[in-house]
Structures are given as structure tokens and as C-alpha cells.
Design a protein around this motif. Structure first.
Motif, PDB file in Angstrom:
ATOM      1  N   THR A 113      10.004  19.655  93.345  1.00 31.81           N
ATOM      2  CA  THR A 113       8.588  19.655  93.704  1.00 31.81           C
ATOM      3  C   THR A 113       7.955  18.353  93.223  1.00 31.81           C
ATOM      4  O   THR A 113       8.220  17.916  92.101  1.00 31.81           O
ATOM      5  CB  THR A 113       7.846  20.843  93.075  1.00 31.81           C
ATOM      6  N   VAL A 114       7.123  17.750  94.083  1.00 28.07           N
ATOM      7  CA  VAL A 114       6.379  16.537  93.724  1.00 28.07           C
ATOM      8  C   VAL A 114       4.897  16.892  93.702  1.00 28.07           C
ATOM      9  O   VAL A 114       4.369  17.443  94.674  1.00 28.07           O
ATOM     10  CB  VAL A 114       6.655  15.395  94.719  1.00 28.07           C
TER      11      VAL A 114
ATOM     12  N   ASP B  46      11.387  24.632  98.738  1.00 33.71           N
ATOM     13  CA  ASP B  46      11.405  25.983  99.307  1.00 33.71           C
ATOM     14  C   ASP B  46      10.165  26.349 100.099  1.00 33.71           C
ATOM     15  O   ASP B  46      10.235  27.225 100.975  1.00 33.71           O
ATOM     16  CB  ASP B  46      11.584  27.009  98.174  1.00 33.71           C
ATOM     17  N   GLU B  47       9.026  25.749  99.823  1.00 34.36           N
ATOM     18  CA  GLU B  47       7.782  26.155 100.445  1.00 34.36           C
ATOM     19  C   GLU B  47       7.075  24.972 101.117  1.00 34.36           C
ATOM     20  O   GLU B  47       7.360  23.806 100.794  1.00 34.36           O
ATOM     21  CB  GLU B  47       6.842  26.769  99.399  1.00 34.36           C
ATOM     22  N   ALA B  48       6.155  25.310 102.023  1.00 33.39           N
ATOM     23  CA  ALA B  48       5.310  24.288 102.643  1.00 33.39           C
ATOM     24  C   ALA B  48       4.234  23.883 101.649  1.00 33.39           C
ATOM     25  O   ALA B  48       3.550  24.754 101.090  1.00 33.39           O
ATOM     26  CB  ALA B  48       4.676  24.819 103.916  1.00 33.39           C
ATOM     27  N   PRO B  49       4.072  22.609 101.363  1.00 30.63           N
ATOM     28  CA  PRO B  49       3.100  22.173 100.344  1.00 30.63           C
ATOM     29  C   PRO B  49       1.686  22.655 100.613  1.00 30.63           C
ATOM     30  O   PRO B  49       0.941  22.962  99.670  1.00 30.63           O
ATOM     31  CB  PRO B  49       3.188  20.654 100.400  1.00 30.63           C
ATOM     32  N   ALA B  50       1.309  22.756 101.883  1.00 36.81           N
ATOM     33  CA  ALA B  50      -0.058  23.160 102.201  1.00 36.81           C
ATOM     34  C   ALA B  50      -0.342  24.594 101.770  1.00 36.81           C
ATOM     35  O   ALA B  50      -1.510  24.962 101.548  1.00 36.81           O
ATOM     36  CB  ALA B  50      -0.303  22.991 103.702  1.00 36.81           C
TER      37      ALA B  50
ATOM     38  N   ALA C  29       3.047   3.710  97.202  1.00 39.46           N
ATOM     39  CA  ALA C  29       3.088   3.795  98.670  1.00 39.46           C
ATOM     40  C   ALA C  29       3.928   4.975  99.126  1.00 39.46           C
ATOM     41  O   ALA C  29       3.613   5.630 100.134  1.00 39.46           O
ATOM     42  CB  ALA C  29       3.640   2.498  99.259  1.00 39.46           C
ATOM     43  N   ALA C  30       4.980   5.280  98.400  1.00 39.53           N
ATOM     44  CA  ALA C  30       5.836   6.403  98.782  1.00 39.53           C
ATOM     45  C   ALA C  30       5.081   7.715  98.678  1.00 39.53           C
ATOM     46  O   ALA C  30       5.258   8.621  99.512  1.00 39.53           O
ATOM     47  CB  ALA C  30       7.078   6.431  97.912  1.00 39.53           C
ATOM     48  N   LEU C  31       4.208   7.850  97.682  1.00 36.12           N
ATOM     49  CA  LEU C  31       3.469   9.084  97.519  1.00 36.12           C
ATOM     50  C   LEU C  31       2.422   9.283  98.610  1.00 36.12           C
ATOM     51  O   LEU C  31       1.970  10.408  98.841  1.00 36.12           O
ATOM     52  CB  LEU C  31       2.797   9.115  96.139  1.00 36.12           C
ATOM     53  N   GLU C  32       2.040   8.212  99.256  1.00 33.34           N
ATOM     54  CA  GLU C  32       1.053   8.335 100.318  1.00 33.34           C
ATOM     55  C   GLU C  32       1.668   8.915 101.595  1.00 33.34           C
ATOM     56  O   GLU C  32       0.934   9.390 102.472  1.00 33.34           O
ATOM     57  CB  GLU C  32       0.423   6.966 100.608  1.00 33.34           C
ATOM     58  N   ASN C  33       2.979   8.902 101.728  1.00 35.64           N
ATOM     59  CA  ASN C  33       3.662   9.466 102.887  1.00 35.64           C
ATOM     60  C   ASN C  33       4.096  10.890 102.554  1.00 35.64           C
ATOM     61  O   ASN C  33       5.210  11.141 102.127  1.00 35.64           O
ATOM     62  CB  ASN C  33       4.867   8.602 103.259  1.00 35.64           C
ATOM     63  N   GLU C  34       3.209  11.852 102.736  1.00 29.22           N
ATOM     64  CA  GLU C  34       3.451  13.228 102.321  1.00 29.22           C
ATOM     65  C   GLU C  34       4.610  13.864 103.076  1.00 29.22           C
ATOM     66  O   GLU C  34       5.391  14.633 102.516  1.00 29.22           O
ATOM     67  CB  GLU C  34       2.179  14.060 102.505  1.00 29.22           C
TER      68      GLU C  34
ATOM     69  N   VAL D 262       0.255  19.626  95.522  1.00 27.88           N
ATOM     70  CA  VAL D 262       1.683  19.565  95.787  1.00 27.88           C
ATOM     71  C   VAL D 262       1.910  18.734  97.041  1.00 27.88           C
ATOM     72  O   VAL D 262       1.358  19.031  98.110  1.00 27.88           O
ATOM     73  CB  VAL D 262       2.281  20.974  95.963  1.00 27.88           C
ATOM     74  N   LEU D 263       2.731  17.670  96.901  1.00 31.25           N
ATOM     75  CA  LEU D 263       3.045  16.821  98.052  1.00 31.25           C
ATOM     76  C   LEU D 263       4.321  17.275  98.773  1.00 31.25           C
ATOM     77  O   LEU D 263       4.438  17.116  99.985  1.00 31.25           O
ATOM     78  CB  LEU D 263       3.217  15.367  97.608  1.00 31.25           C
TER      79      LEU D 263
END
Length: 316
Positions: free
Chosen positions: A84-85, A97-101, A60-65, A92-93
Motif C-alpha cells: 500500500t502507498v 487488494d483493494e481499489a484506492p478510491a 513525480a511518480a506519486l503524482e501518477n496514481e 491511499v494512492l
């Protein structure tokens, strides 16, 4: 051409051996320390990655990006680590340092692949995102025995290199200090080895010049002590023989001086090597001035000359 002393033969070799040993030990120490430091850094990064892994252990935690990304940024700033996750798909979730998108798919990264295989992945390589070399450590995130993601922690190699550079500087400074001590110690040892030989040389020179009364000091080492004892014994025997010859000469001089007859001693070259006072009076010459002169120079009587020549010819 003046030959160098034994000290300057021994000292460079002592110094060379010790310096080569010092360089080898320094290189091995630096190499071992680098491996140890990198290993410690990898374990430290693993601990930081585990810290995030415990916070997102559930699916459930991984679903909350948004929450995952904020967690990476907050913990990354606190620990001065890039966190990094990544999902099993490579997406990348969250990242410190960077925006995952904006980040590429990370499924092909070697440390990610090892973590997805259930192991701890460690890799050191160039980061195209940040533009410098980094060390990466990735750990799997599991839920009910299945891998549902990966947490990766990384540090720039520049910080690691700076820490190693500071240590290398200490090694170099310590090595230079030790090298100076080694040089002084090598000189001292070479001097300790050469000084007894110098003393023996000076003593032998005194013996050669006729000073046989002063004995050589006995060195501590067995070989040099034996040599000094042999030289002292030789000097003692030589002094006894010289004294015996002096006494013999004095006795001979006393006998010749007391004789009424004139006595001459002549060598094969007809040079006078000895005469007593009676002979000097008969020849009308000085006893000291006649020595080492030839028969024709000191003997004026032709019959005596003929007798001397006949005697020398008969001996031949």
C-alpha cells in the motif's frame, strides 16, 4: 501393607524434575522462536516495502496514481504481499487488494504515523478492510530529505500462525520423543541407584539366615561400598565367633562324655539343659530325650530331688 521399593520412590521424582525442565525449555524455545519468527517476518516485510520505495522515490511518480496502484498490484502478486502507498495526508494512492478510491484515510494508522515521523513503523492488528489480523510494516518515502509518502507491506497473521503451528508441532513431537527418552533414562538411573541397595538387602538377609560364607559384592559408590565392607566384616567376625562357640561346645561335650561322674546342668526353671552319658545311665533316661524336661519328670530319686532343690534355693 506392602511398601513400595526404592526404585518407585526415585523414578517419579527423577521423571518429574526432567519433565518440568523439558516443559520449561520447550515453552522458552517456542516463545523465543515466535519472537524470532515475527522479527524475521517484519524485516522481510520491510525489504518488500523498500522494493516499492525505490521504485517511487520521486515526487513525480506519486503524482501518477494509476501507475502507483498498478505497481502495488503487480509487485504484491509477485511477492504474495499486500503493498500500500499512502500520502502524508493519509490518502491511499495504491493497494494490492483493494481499489484506492474505496479505502478509508490511513493517516491514523500507528505504523503510518511512525513512518511519517521518519521511523519504520511495525504494527499487528485486525484489518477491517480484509477481515482478519495482519502484520504491517511501513517505511517512509523521501525526496530531497522530505517525507513525501509511505509504503506499507503486510501479511496475514494466519500464514504466520500456520508457519508457527508447524514449528510448534515439531516442538511437541520432539518434546514427546525426548520425554520418552528421559523416562527411560530416569528409570535406568533409578535402577542403577536401587540395585546395589537390593543386593545389600539380600546379602544381609543371607547373613541373618546363617549363611555367612558368601560375602557381599562391593558397589562402586563410596557410601555403599563402605556399608558393604562393614557388613562383610561383621559377617566375618560373627562367623569366627560362631565357630569358636562350636569348638568350645565340642570340647565341653568331649569333656563331659569322658567323665565317669554324672553331670547335670539345670536352669532356674528346673529344666535340664545338659547331661552327660554317665548321668543319663544313672537316671535311666535317654541323653537326647531328657533335654529340656523338668527335674520331676526325669529324676525319680527323692533325695536327689531334694539336693537339686536345695542347690537352686541356695543360688537364689
Amino acid at each position: 501393607m506392602r511398601r513400595p521399593k526404592l526404585l518407585w520412590h526415585l523414578f517419579p521424582y527423577f521423571l518429574l524434575v526432567t519433565l518440568v525442565t523439558l516443559v520449561a525449555v520447550t515453552w522458552y524455545s517456542a516463545h523465543s522462536w515466535r519472537a524470532f519468527f515475527l522479527g524475521q517476518t517484519a524485516r522481510d516485510l520491510e525489504t518488500r516495502a523498500r522494493l516499492v520505495e525505490t521504485r517511487i522515490s520521486g515526487r513525480a511518480a506519486l503524482e501518477n496514481e494509476v501507475w502507483v496502484d498498478k505497481l502495488c498490484k503487480d509487485l504484491g502478486k509477485i511477492t504474495s504481499t499486500r503493498l500500500t502507498v499512502i500520502l502524508p495526508s493519509g490518502k491511499v494512492l495504491g493497494d494490492t487488494d483493494e481499489a484506492p478510491a474505496k479505502m478509508d484515510n490511513h493517516g491514523d494508522r500507528p505504523e503510518i504515523q511512525e513512518a511519517l515521523a521518519g521511523k519504520e513503523g511495525v504494527s499487528t492488528r485486525f484489518s477491517f478492510t480484509l477481515g482478519h489480523n495482519r502484520m504491517y510494516v511501513a517505511v517512509p518515502v523521501k525526496s530531497q530529505g522530505k517525507i513525501i509518502g509511505v509504503v506499507r507491506a503486510s501479511l496475514p497473521m494466519t500464514s504466520i500462525a500456520q508457519a508457527l503451528k508447524a514449528y510448534y508441532l515439531q516442538i511437541v513431537l520432539g518434546g514427546l520423543f525426548i520425554a520418552l527418552l528421559v523416562a527411560l533414562l530416569s528409570f535406568y538411573i533409578a535402577r542403577r541407584l536401587s540395585d546395589p541397595l537390593e543386593n545389600l538387602k539380600r546379602g544381609a538377609l543371607r547373613f541373618a539366615q546363617g549363611d555367612l560364607s558368601r560375602k557381599l559384592p562391593i558397589p562402586r559408590t563410596d557410601e555403599l561400598a563402605s556399608l558393604a565392607e562393614v557388613l562383610n566384616e561383621m559377617a566375618g567376625k560373627l562367623e569366627d565367633r560362631i565357630n569358636a562357640l562350636i569348638r568350645q561346645g565340642q570340647m565341653q561335650e568331649a569333656v563331659l562324655s569322658s567323665m565317669i561322674e554324672g553331670v547335670l546342668a539345670i536352669d532356674a526353671g528346673q529344666r535340664l539343659i545338659a547331661l552327660n552319658r554317665a548321668a543319663a545311665r544313672l537316671l535311666g533316661v535317654s541323653q537326647e530325650g531328657a533335654l529340656h524336661r523338668t527335674v520331676p519328670e526325669i529324676v525319680q530319686d527323692p533325695e536327689l530331688r531334694w539336693f537339686i532343690n536345695r542347690t537352686l534355693s541356695a543360688q537364689d
